[in-house]
Scaffold this active site. Structure first.
Site, mmCIF file in Angstrom:
data_model
loop_
_atom_site.group_PDB
_atom_site.id
_atom_site.type_symbol
_atom_site.label_atom_id
_atom_site.label_comp_id
_atom_site.label_asym_id
_atom_site.label_seq_id
_atom_site.Cartn_x
_atom_site.Cartn_y
_atom_site.Cartn_z
ATOM 1 N N ASP A 399 13.262 -42.112 7.311
ATOM 2 C CA ASP A 399 12.849 -43.496 7.521
ATOM 3 C C ASP A 399 12.781 -44.272 6.215
ATOM 4 O OD1 ASP A 399 11.578 -45.605 9.242
ATOM 5 O OD2 ASP A 399 9.894 -45.240 7.888
ATOM 6 N N GLU A 452 18.106 -43.907 7.161
ATOM 7 C CA GLU A 452 17.960 -45.284 7.604
ATOM 8 C C GLU A 452 17.938 -46.126 6.334
ATOM 9 O OE1 GLU A 452 15.047 -48.607 9.488
ATOM 10 O OE2 GLU A 452 14.283 -46.908 8.358
#
Length: 713
Positions: A399, A452
């Site tokens: 993330d 990401e």
């Protein structure tokens, strides 16, 4: 033997000494004699019962510290028998007679920041030193003056369970006999400022169900049955395999399901829908459910909201046995400020960077790891390996990588500190990402590390040996933003914005991409995929079918957030279930069936996934007359198979459309998003088109429709 001085005895008595084992326990007194000291406040008598049956009475020194001396050739095992003024008595093992339960090699590797199985060394573990069952506690707290273990076993009073410092590594240790799995505990830390603070174990492998915040001793008895899956994974590369991922927030997919309850339901559903992988939003322990798991307090503890760690192992094992891969969100970019967790863990900045210009995310109200500190890097690298080794996950989606890469991320001038070269790149974070990726791929062939990452940072999926970050895949956020911007437009105006749909082809092979329509696109007022679409209900569903066929045909792997496969209308909320009742509506049931067909046809055609990251396997397809609402491209596999994707994003059918296909002969219509069975208008080409000399073919393009044409020769 001279007893310790009063000051030392007083600090040992209050559990505030850094080396209680130097005083308590058994020690040589010279000339074949031994001394035993024990902390037994309020006792009337204390007796050491030796293994040979002899008894050694202890006398009171000071502040509840007792001492007795005896002769023996070697240090014997013993029990402490204590009586109290009310007539009660208590016999137990002495925690302070045991050697450290962590080895010198472990301490060396921790000091070097190179312990790749850190969870085996630190935390709470069932141990059996000298044949005595109990729990060995170890914790890294280099700034602490003293550390105590507190829990349900000692009434949350840790004065009798102070830990010993194991030197310059900053590790503290204590073995407590008689404890077992299920013991609830925390660490009580005396800071350099003289305050006692209570902290959950950073290495805990189980935590209390929130809002409880204590750690829980656990041990795994799980026996895996996915050997075939793991062996196949090690022999293959995900880049050359189909990857159609279903992103799931476990708490709201079907609320009330445990890890074990979810196994059958999720397997049945994902199998019927044809997805190859499930991606779970973070399952590491987190205090606030509304963070969706992205503010982690227990990096090594699967959230206990849905069961214990073996229950999660069961779920993943079952998914593997059903042929479904498992990806899990991983959050090394930041952590919350909750007082019970990592923030200022031993009273000083430790896991977080000490300079708030590098150690704090003001947007999110969280702290940033100190990636330049070797022990912190080790904590995170080992954590990634932990999920692969202990839970057999097939990939980690990392993330917020962009927030890690740049020192000026979401900061104004003057609010950030340049690197040693004067630049904005976070060199320590880059080094950490390279280390975790290289180590994970070395230890677990065939897995996927997925970034990401939303910027143009170069080489995200380039090998670390070439200076890249070493990820296997990168989320294509540019494609996502551009394509969603395009598809929400009224078809009447799309002709002027064709570049929003096709620009991604320019850079499609610069990285190994995943095309995501994730949870972030269905929250915070963005609506859902369905609600973004223009037009009436029928047109919205037609647009959805066309968009998904374009997405599945585009180079790169696919990811779709739960609910979009049946046209969820309401924006997602973690606090309630998906609107499964929509499947009672024929139009939404048809979309649901369509997505299952889309996945099946996708998997049946290697041209759509085998060479996703090879520009030589892709080409644009055009014709004698350009139509700005029509986009066509061809995909190829290693064996000569070809699929051409033809998209008509206008609201009307196009008859007699000429297209120069990549080869002459018959092209079979393997997917038509406008088919009546999916709720479309039924416009098509009777199942096939014929390409004549030079590949020229004449066809009908359905409105808001996409055709997948397979070359049959």
């Amino acid at each position: 033997m001279t007893p310790p001085d009063d000051r030392v005895l007083d600090t040992v008595a209050t559990g505030s000494h850094h080396a209680p084992h130097d005083v308590l326990g058994i020690h040589p007194a010279g000339d074949g004699r031994w001394v035993i000291r024990a902390r037994r406040p309020l006792a009337a008598t204390v007796t050491a019962k030796l293994a040979d049956g002899a008894e050694v009475p202890l006398h009171h020194l000071r502040a509840g510290i007792w001492e007795g001396e005896f002769a023996a050739s070697d240090a014997p095992a013993y029990l402490l028998a204590t009586t109290y003024g009310d007539g009660s008595d208590y016999t137990a093992e002495d925690p302070y007679r045991f050697l450290p339960t962590i080895g010198e090699l472990d301490l060396h590797l921790i000091g070097e920041g190179r312990h790749e199985q850190l969870w085996h060394a630190l935390g709470a573990h069932l141990r059996r030193p000298a044949g005595v069952d109990g729990v060995g506690f170890t914790v890294w707290a280099p700034n602490a003056q003293a550390v105590r273990v507190v829990g349900d076993f000692n009434g949350w009073d840790g004065q009798g369970h102070s830990m010993r410092s194991l030197g310059g590594t900053g590790v503290w240790e204590l073995f407590v006999p008689g404890l077992a799995a299920g013991t609830v505990y925390k660490f009580e830390i005396l800071t350099r400022g003289g305050q006692w603070i209570l902290k959950a174990d950073p290495m805990a492998r189980l935590a209390e169900v929130p809002p409880g915040t204590a750690s829980v001793v656990t041990d795994s008895a799980y026996r895996w049955a996915d050997d075939d899956w793991v062996a196949t994974r090690e022999r293959t590369s995900p880049h050359a395999q189909p990857m159609s991922t279903y992103e799931v927030h476990l708490g709201s997919w079907r609320p009330g399901l445990s890890y074990r309850d979810a196994a059958d339901e999720l397997i049945d559903y994902v199998t019927a829908q044809g997805f190859t992988h499930v991606e779970f939003m973070p399952l590491a322990e987190h205090p606030f459910g509304g963070s969706w798991g992205y503010q982690v307090s227990g990096y090594y503890a699967p959230t206990s909201r849905f069961g214990d760690p073996d229950d999660l192992r069961f779920l993943i094992d079952r998914l593997h046995q059903a042929g479904i891969g498992v990806i899990m969100d991983w959050v090394p970019g930041h952590f919350p400020k909750d007082a019970f967790a990592l923030a200022r863990f031993d009273g000083d900045t430790l896991y977080e960077h000490g300079d708030p210009r590098r150690g704090e995310h003001r947007d999110w109200g969280t702290l940033i790891f100190d990636y330049g500190r070797r022990e912190v890097r080790n904590f995170l690298v080992a954590n990634a390996l932990y999920w692969f080794e202990e839970f057999h996950v097939d990939g980690l989606r990392v993330d917020a990588v962009a927030s890690m890469l740049y020192l000026d991320y979401s900061r104004e001038p003057g609010e950030w500190v340049p690197n040693i070269h004067g630049g904005r790149e976070n060199l320590e974070a880059i080094g950490f990402l390279q280390e975790v990726n290289a180590t994970a791929y070395k230890r677990f062939p065939g897995i996927a590390m997925i970034a990401e990452e939303s910027t143009s940072f170069p080489g995200v999926t380039a090998p670390t040996s070439e200076g890249g970050l070493g990820f296997g895949f990168k989320w294509n956020m540019g494609w996502m933003n551009d394509s969603l911007q395009y598809i929400k437009r009224d078809p009447m105006y799309r002709a002027h914005h064709e570049g929003e749909l096709s620009f991604s082809f320019v850079y499609a092979f610069s990285e190994n991409y995943v095309l995501p329509i994730s949870h972030d696109e269905v929250v915070h007022g963005k609506g859902t995929l369905f609600s973004r679409m223009p037009g009436d209900h029928w047109q919205k569903l037609a647009n959805m079918r066309a968009f998904l066929a374009y997405m599945w045909g585009h180079p790169g792997k696919q990811l779709l957030f739960m609910g979009q496969e049946f046209g969820q209308i309401a924006e997602w909320s973690e606090g309630r279930s998906l609107d499964w009742w929509l499947l009672d509506q024929p139009a939404h049931q048809q979309l649901h069936s369509y997505v299952a067909t889309l996945n099946r046809v996708y998997r049946e055609h290697p041209a759509l996934w085998q060479r996703d990251h090879d520009g030589a396997a892709f080409s644009r397809v055009g014709g004698p007359v350009w139509n700005p609402n029509v986009l066509a491209f061809a995909r190829r596999d290693h064996d000569g198979g070809m699929v051409t994707v033809v998209c008509n994003f206008s609201g009307v059918p196009v008859h007699g459309f000429e297209l120069d296909l990549p080869a002459e002969g018959t092209w079979r219509e393997v997917l038509n998003t406008d088919a009546a069975e999916y709720g479309g208008s039924g416009v098509g080409n009777m199942g096939a088109v014929h390409a004549g000399e030079g590949g020229r073919a004449t066809m009908v393009l359905p409105p808001l429709g996409v055709l997948w044409l397979r070359h049959d020769g």
